[in-house]
Design an enzyme around this catalytic site. Structure first.
Site, PDB file in Angstrom:
ATOM      1  N   LYS A 173     -15.366 -14.331  67.905  1.00 50.21           N
ATOM      2  CA  LYS A 173     -15.943 -14.420  66.567  1.00 50.21           C
ATOM      3  C   LYS A 173     -17.093 -15.416  66.551  1.00 50.21           C
ATOM      4  CE  LYS A 173     -11.891 -13.157  63.809  1.00 50.21           C
ATOM      5  NZ  LYS A 173     -10.953 -13.600  62.754  1.00 50.21           N
ATOM      6  N   HIS A 242      -2.808  -7.219  67.660  1.00 54.48           N
ATOM      7  CA  HIS A 242      -2.807  -8.633  67.301  1.00 54.48           C
ATOM      8  C   HIS A 242      -1.423  -9.244  67.463  1.00 54.48           C
ATOM      9  CE1 HIS A 242      -6.025 -11.223  66.004  1.00 54.48           C
ATOM     10  NE2 HIS A 242      -5.201 -11.886  65.215  1.00 54.48           N
ATOM     11  N   ARG A 245      -1.275 -10.672  70.781  1.00 53.30           N
ATOM     12  CA  ARG A 245      -2.004 -11.946  70.781  1.00 53.30           C
ATOM     13  C   ARG A 245      -1.117 -13.053  70.214  1.00 53.30           C
ATOM     14  NH1 ARG A 245      -7.229 -14.435  70.365  1.00 53.30           N
ATOM     15  NH2 ARG A 245      -7.575 -15.584  68.432  1.00 53.30           N
ATOM     16  N   HIS A 268      -9.959 -20.397  68.697  1.00 50.60           N
ATOM     17  CA  HIS A 268      -9.953 -20.864  67.315  1.00 50.60           C
ATOM     18  C   HIS A 268     -10.951 -22.002  67.150  1.00 50.60           C
ATOM     19  CE1 HIS A 268      -5.614 -19.299  66.460  1.00 50.60           C
ATOM     20  NE2 HIS A 268      -6.523 -18.361  66.323  1.00 50.60           N
ATOM     21  N   TYR A 277       1.333 -21.449  65.019  1.00 48.11           N
ATOM     22  CA  TYR A 277       2.254 -21.093  66.093  1.00 48.11           C
ATOM     23  C   TYR A 277       3.298 -22.167  66.334  1.00 48.11           C
ATOM     24  CZ  TYR A 277      -1.001 -17.336  66.783  1.00 48.11           C
ATOM     25  OH  TYR A 277      -1.777 -16.234  66.565  1.00 48.11           O
TER      26      TYR A 277
END
Length: 314
Positions: A173, A242, A245, A268, A277
């Site tokens: 991203k 995802h 992931r 991130h 997480y």
């Protein structure tokens, strides 16, 4: 300018000059339609901050989530900014208004056993080439924590680095490039796919993963192939890329406890995104506790073992 006419002019500019996607325009149109309904016959120039707050509170009371309200406010804010630049309103009534916060939803991750069951499942598709391709994709998802778009965009020129160096450079991203490791199981699956890829790929096709027609595999098809594999593995929930992931991140964190490393591998920008997480990890520990601790067993009246009073306190 009439309210509805102003909205249509704004959406037309977003489409023609700013090249917004059809999906974005649809969302903006829906959110601005709510504004028109709220304004009714009143000119938008008379729609003040109090009216905006009242509408946000009303929509929230009707069940609209904080995330949806944040998107709505963003659409309204952009529209009023456009009106203000044209002298059609005296001020932007959305400035400074924030949507109510929604409780964060934890991502769903597969357990280690579910993940291994999925990846070790012998597929029944009838075409060994497609089996090898799918295995390489799913192993790579779990091995490296890639996003769906990141995996689909991989080209053949990254294959050597994955097989020889055990790493792959991906464009994530905001055009951020990161280097992530590729595990041994994924490298084995990639080598098996590389041996038959040319049987499917069209001449000069740069994509690493291709369809039966020889072109780059679509995002939708990757999702569908994973869904079918999960069904064959007996997993009852809907499995999507995802989720692999999420599983990668959760399992690495459970084993290493290194949040910063997981952040880097996931790409991130903020560690706050990765901290979700830790909650997944705590959920896992809580489940273990519920099953193992004598005083935590639910529905059981049996007493736990008496602690030795001479034992050292920890």
């Amino acid at each position: 300018m009439d309210n509805a006419v102003a909205v249509q002019a704004y959406l037309a500019e977003l489409a023609e000059q700013r090249r917004q996607s059809t999906h974005t325009l649809s969302n903006y149109g829906r959110d601005l339609e709510r504004l028109l309904q709220a304004a009714a016959e009143r000119p938008l120039a008379d729609f003040d901050t109090l009216a905006v707050r009242r509408q946000v509170a009303q929509l929230h009371g009707q069940g609209l989530s904080g995330r949806s309200l944040a998107r709505l406010l963003s659409a309204w804010r952009g529209f009023f900014k456009w009106l203000l630049q044209r002298g059609l309103v005296p001020a932007n009534p959305c400035v400074g208004i924030k949507a109510p916060k929604s409780p964060k939803r934890l991502p769903r991750a597969l357990s280690v056993e579910e993940t291994l069951g999925l990846l070790d499942q012998t597929p029944d598709t009838g075409d060994e080439r497609l089996n090898r391709r799918d295995q390489a994709m799913f192993e790579l998802f779990y091995s490296s924590g890639l996003r769906l778009a990141e995996l689909a965009s991989l080209n053949l020129d990254v294959l050597e680095g994955m097989l020889v160096e055990g790493e792959v450079r991906v464009l994530g991203k905001r055009s951020k490039v990161r280097l992530v490791p590729v595990g041994s199981k994924a490298r084995e699956a990639l080598a098996a796919w590389a041996a038959v890829r040319q049987q499917l790929a069209a001449p000069e096709e740069p994509a690493l993963f291709v369809s039966q027609r020889g072109s780059r595999l679509s995002l939708r098809m990757i999702q569908e192939r994973l869904r079918l594999r999960a069904l064959q593995a007996g997993i009852t929930i809907r499995v999507h890329p995802h989720m692999l992931r999420h599983s990668f991140a959760s399992h690495v964190l459970q084993s290493s406890g290194d949040l910063r490393a997981v952040q880097e591998m996931l790409g991130h920008a903020s560690i706050a995104s990765t901290q979700v997480y830790t909650h997944l990890d705590f959920q896992h520990l809580a489940q273990v506790y519920d099953l193992a601790h004598p005083r935590a067993r639910r529905g059981s009246n049996s007493p736990g073992p008496v602690a030795d009073e001479t034992a050292a306190k920890d």
